[in-house]
Scaffold this motif. Structure first.
Motif, PDB file in Angstrom:
ATOM      1  N   UNK A   1       0.823  -1.209   0.000  1.00 39.66           N
ATOM      2  CA  UNK A   1       0.000   0.000   0.000  1.00 39.66           C
ATOM      3  C   UNK A   1       0.858   1.260   0.000  1.00 39.66           C
ATOM      4  N   UNK A   2       1.953   1.245   0.752  1.00 37.89           N
ATOM      5  CA  UNK A   2       2.830   2.415   0.738  1.00 37.89           C
ATOM      6  C   UNK A   2       3.478   2.591  -0.637  1.00 37.89           C
ATOM      7  N   UNK A   3       3.717   1.489  -1.341  1.00 39.38           N
ATOM      8  CA  UNK A   3       4.245   1.596  -2.705  1.00 39.38           C
ATOM      9  C   UNK A   3       3.229   2.257  -3.624  1.00 39.38           C
ATOM     10  N   UNK A   4       1.952   1.926  -3.429  1.00 40.67           N
ATOM     11  CA  UNK A   4       0.890   2.570  -4.204  1.00 40.67           C
ATOM     12  C   UNK A   4       0.859   4.068  -3.903  1.00 40.67           C
ATOM     13  N   UNK A   5       0.974   4.431  -2.636  1.00 39.16           N
ATOM     14  CA  UNK A   5       0.952   5.841  -2.260  1.00 39.16           C
ATOM     15  C   UNK A   5       2.151   6.587  -2.824  1.00 39.16           C
ATOM     16  N   UNK A   6       3.315   5.933  -2.880  1.00 41.48           N
ATOM     17  CA  UNK A   6       4.493   6.553  -3.491  1.00 41.48           C
ATOM     18  C   UNK A   6       4.270   6.789  -4.985  1.00 41.48           C
ATOM     19  N   UNK A   7       3.607   5.826  -5.640  1.00 40.10           N
ATOM     20  CA  UNK A   7       3.297   5.997  -7.063  1.00 40.10           C
ATOM     21  C   UNK A   7       2.328   7.155  -7.269  1.00 40.10           C
ATOM     22  N   UNK A   8       1.352   7.288  -6.384  1.00 43.45           N
ATOM     23  CA  UNK A   8       0.424   8.414  -6.457  1.00 43.45           C
ATOM     24  C   UNK A   8       1.167   9.729  -6.227  1.00 43.45           C
ATOM     25  N   UNK A   9       2.092   9.719  -5.282  1.00 43.86           N
ATOM     26  CA  UNK A   9       2.859  10.920  -4.980  1.00 43.86           C
ATOM     27  C   UNK A   9       3.677  11.368  -6.187  1.00 43.86           C
ATOM     28  N   UNK A  10       4.138  10.414  -6.993  1.00 44.07           N
ATOM     29  CA  UNK A  10       4.950  10.739  -8.165  1.00 44.07           C
ATOM     30  C   UNK A  10       4.141  11.396  -9.275  1.00 44.07           C
TER      31      UNK A  10
ATOM     32  N   UNK B   1      -0.447   2.909  12.543  1.00 44.64           N
ATOM     33  CA  UNK B   1       0.406   4.055  12.242  1.00 44.64           C
ATOM     34  C   UNK B   1       0.037   4.666  10.897  1.00 44.64           C
ATOM     35  N   UNK B   2       0.259   5.964  10.777  1.00 43.85           N
ATOM     36  CA  UNK B   2       0.038   6.671   9.519  1.00 43.85           C
ATOM     37  C   UNK B   2       1.055   6.183   8.472  1.00 43.85           C
TER      38      UNK B   2
ATOM     39  N   UNK C   1       5.567  12.304   1.381  1.00 45.23           N
ATOM     40  CA  UNK C   1       5.511  13.722   1.748  1.00 45.23           C
ATOM     41  C   UNK C   1       4.054  14.170   1.749  1.00 45.23           C
ATOM     42  N   UNK C   2       3.371  14.057   2.861  1.00 45.54           N
ATOM     43  CA  UNK C   2       1.947  14.433   2.908  1.00 45.54           C
ATOM     44  C   UNK C   2       1.739  15.898   2.537  1.00 45.54           C
ATOM     45  N   UNK C   3       0.613  16.171   1.877  1.00 45.67           N
ATOM     46  CA  UNK C   3       0.281  17.527   1.451  1.00 45.67           C
ATOM     47  C   UNK C   3      -0.284  18.373   2.583  1.00 45.67           C
ATOM     48  N   UNK C   4      -0.705  17.721   3.657  1.00 47.09           N
ATOM     49  CA  UNK C   4      -1.246  18.426   4.815  1.00 47.09           C
ATOM     50  C   UNK C   4      -0.512  17.967   6.066  1.00 47.09           C
ATOM     51  N   UNK C   5      -0.666  18.727   7.127  1.00 41.12           N
ATOM     52  CA  UNK C   5      -0.127  18.285   8.419  1.00 41.12           C
ATOM     53  C   UNK C   5      -0.767  16.957   8.800  1.00 41.12           C
ATOM     54  N   UNK C   6       0.033  16.023   9.245  1.00 38.31           N
ATOM     55  CA  UNK C   6      -0.469  14.680   9.577  1.00 38.31           C
ATOM     56  C   UNK C   6      -1.194  14.749  10.916  1.00 38.31           C
ATOM     57  N   UNK C   7      -2.469  14.329  10.965  1.00 36.29           N
ATOM     58  CA  UNK C   7      -3.203  14.365  12.241  1.00 36.29           C
ATOM     59  C   UNK C   7      -2.515  13.522  13.305  1.00 36.29           C
ATOM     60  N   UNK C   8      -2.720  13.908  14.555  1.00 30.10           N
ATOM     61  CA  UNK C   8      -2.051  13.214  15.660  1.00 30.10           C
ATOM     62  C   UNK C   8      -2.678  11.864  15.951  1.00 30.10           C
ATOM     63  N   UNK C   9      -3.937  11.672  15.549  1.00 31.41           N
ATOM     64  CA  UNK C   9      -4.578  10.394  15.861  1.00 31.41           C
ATOM     65  C   UNK C   9      -4.238   9.342  14.796  1.00 31.41           C
ATOM     66  N   UNK C  10      -4.727   8.121  15.030  1.00 34.26           N
ATOM     67  CA  UNK C  10      -4.302   6.980  14.239  1.00 34.26           C
ATOM     68  C   UNK C  10      -4.958   6.978  12.858  1.00 34.26           C
TER      69      UNK C  10
ATOM     70  N   UNK D   1      -3.639   8.565   4.246  1.00 38.75           N
ATOM     71  CA  UNK D   1      -4.339   7.308   4.502  1.00 38.75           C
ATOM     72  C   UNK D   1      -3.952   6.243   3.480  1.00 38.75           C
ATOM     73  N   UNK D   2      -3.940   4.994   3.952  1.00 35.30           N
ATOM     74  CA  UNK D   2      -3.814   3.849   3.064  1.00 35.30           C
ATOM     75  C   UNK D   2      -5.155   3.606   2.355  1.00 35.30           C
ATOM     76  N   UNK D   3      -5.137   2.957   1.179  1.00 36.32           N
ATOM     77  CA  UNK D   3      -6.412   2.572   0.552  1.00 36.32           C
ATOM     78  C   UNK D   3      -7.277   1.692   1.457  1.00 36.32           C
TER      79      UNK D   3
END
Length: 314
Positions: free
Chosen positions: A141-150, A213-214, A223-232, A279-281
């Protein structure tokens, strides 16, 4: 989702199979009534809650207050020409983002003379949604998010919506219904606002219990586009809240031509949190599933608000 074989309510429910529908909880085996203590717990069981739940409720209230202030600042000049409704129960009160305390209390209330009050009381806190995937799938899932980030162009195209949806507002759901800035639909808007607050509370309970964990904690290259919320992270509260509004309006007026557009908006709100790197998918899927499973309890707690909103459309 509750731990099998544990104490308290989980043990009670595991010992006594039951069926849940929108109206009641029934034993499947037709067995005898089981004694319930004065505090609503089965005799011999340890009630859920306690100091941990109290502390979690405090964090929920703190976060809700922050979001209340955000929404007040954003919408303080909105609806000046609308007639404010008198503060009645069931979500039909004055338009505000105050926590709907009476409706939340209904979620925790015990019906009288019901031998299965323990099951009825806590089943909405232990809905059977899929738990987060294991570490291997999480890495995928993190690999998917990295691809989206690109995909910079798509990410920047979505950025205005991502920023606007950070402080959740019901305005996006009112526009396709044709009632934004229109008097006469205060109960519908008030219900949507109260649903946001109630589902935020419920979602944070699940987040605290599951404690995922986030994505940027697992994958530091994100590199999140917003501040990462403190909750899970799990489940996504934006997905839970947005789809809860959709399910609520479908219950009020399923034949409305904008119901498909509301679903599209809810999905867009949820997916934008993935594009933001927050968030993960699987968080998104879990938020929608929680909204579906929680919908009957939401309708029960906000029954008067649903009726008031429905009356505005007939």
């Amino acid at each position: 989702m509750c731990e099998p074989g544990g104490g308290g309510v989980a043990a009670f429910l595991n010992r006594h199979p039951y069926e849940v529908n929108a109206e009641r909880v029934l034993p499947l085996d037709g067995g005898p009534a089981h004694p319930v203590g004065a505090d609503g717990s089965a005799v011999g069981d340890v009630p859920m809650g306690g100091a941990a739940l109290s502390a979690l409720n405090k964090s929920v209230r703190n976060k809700s207050s922050l979001n209340k202030n955000k929404n007040k600042n954003k919408n303080k000049n909105k609806n000046k020409n609308k007639n404010k409704m008198a503060g009645t129960g069931g979500g039909g009160g004055a338009l505000s983002s105050l926590i709907p305390a009476l409706e939340l209390r209904r979620l925790h209330q015990l019906p009288e003379a019901d031998p299965f009050t323990v099951a009825r009381r806590f089943v909405w806190e232990c809905l059977d949604i899929c738990l987060p995937p294991g570490p291997d799938f999480t890495r995928l899932e993190t690999a998917v998010l990295l691809a989206m980030q690109a995909r910079d162009a798509e990410r920047m195209r979505r950025l205005p919506d991502i920023e606007a949806q950070a402080a959740f507002s019901v305005e996006e759901f009112l526009r396709p219904l044709g009632i934004s800035e229109v008097a006469g639909y205060e109960a519908t808007e008030g219900l949507f606002l109260n649903i946001l607050q109630a589902t935020e509370y419920v979602g944070l309970l699940y987040k605290g219990r599951i404690d995922r964990d986030r994505p940027n904690v697992v994958e530091p290259r994100l590199r999140p586009l917003l501040a990462v919320p403190a909750h899970q992270s799990f489940p996504s509260n934006h997905a839970f809240q947005a789809h809860s509004i959709v399910f609520a309006f479908n219950a009020i007026l399923p034949e409305h031509p904008a119901t498909e557009e509301l679903q599209r908006i809810a999905q867009n709100v949820a997916e934008n949190r993935e594009w933001a790197g927050l968030h993960y998918p699987s968080d998104t899927l879990a938020g929608k599933e929680l909204a579906r499973r929680f919908a009957p309890y939401l309708r029960d707690a906000f029954a008067a608000g649903f009726l008031a909103a429905q009356s505005e459309w007939h």
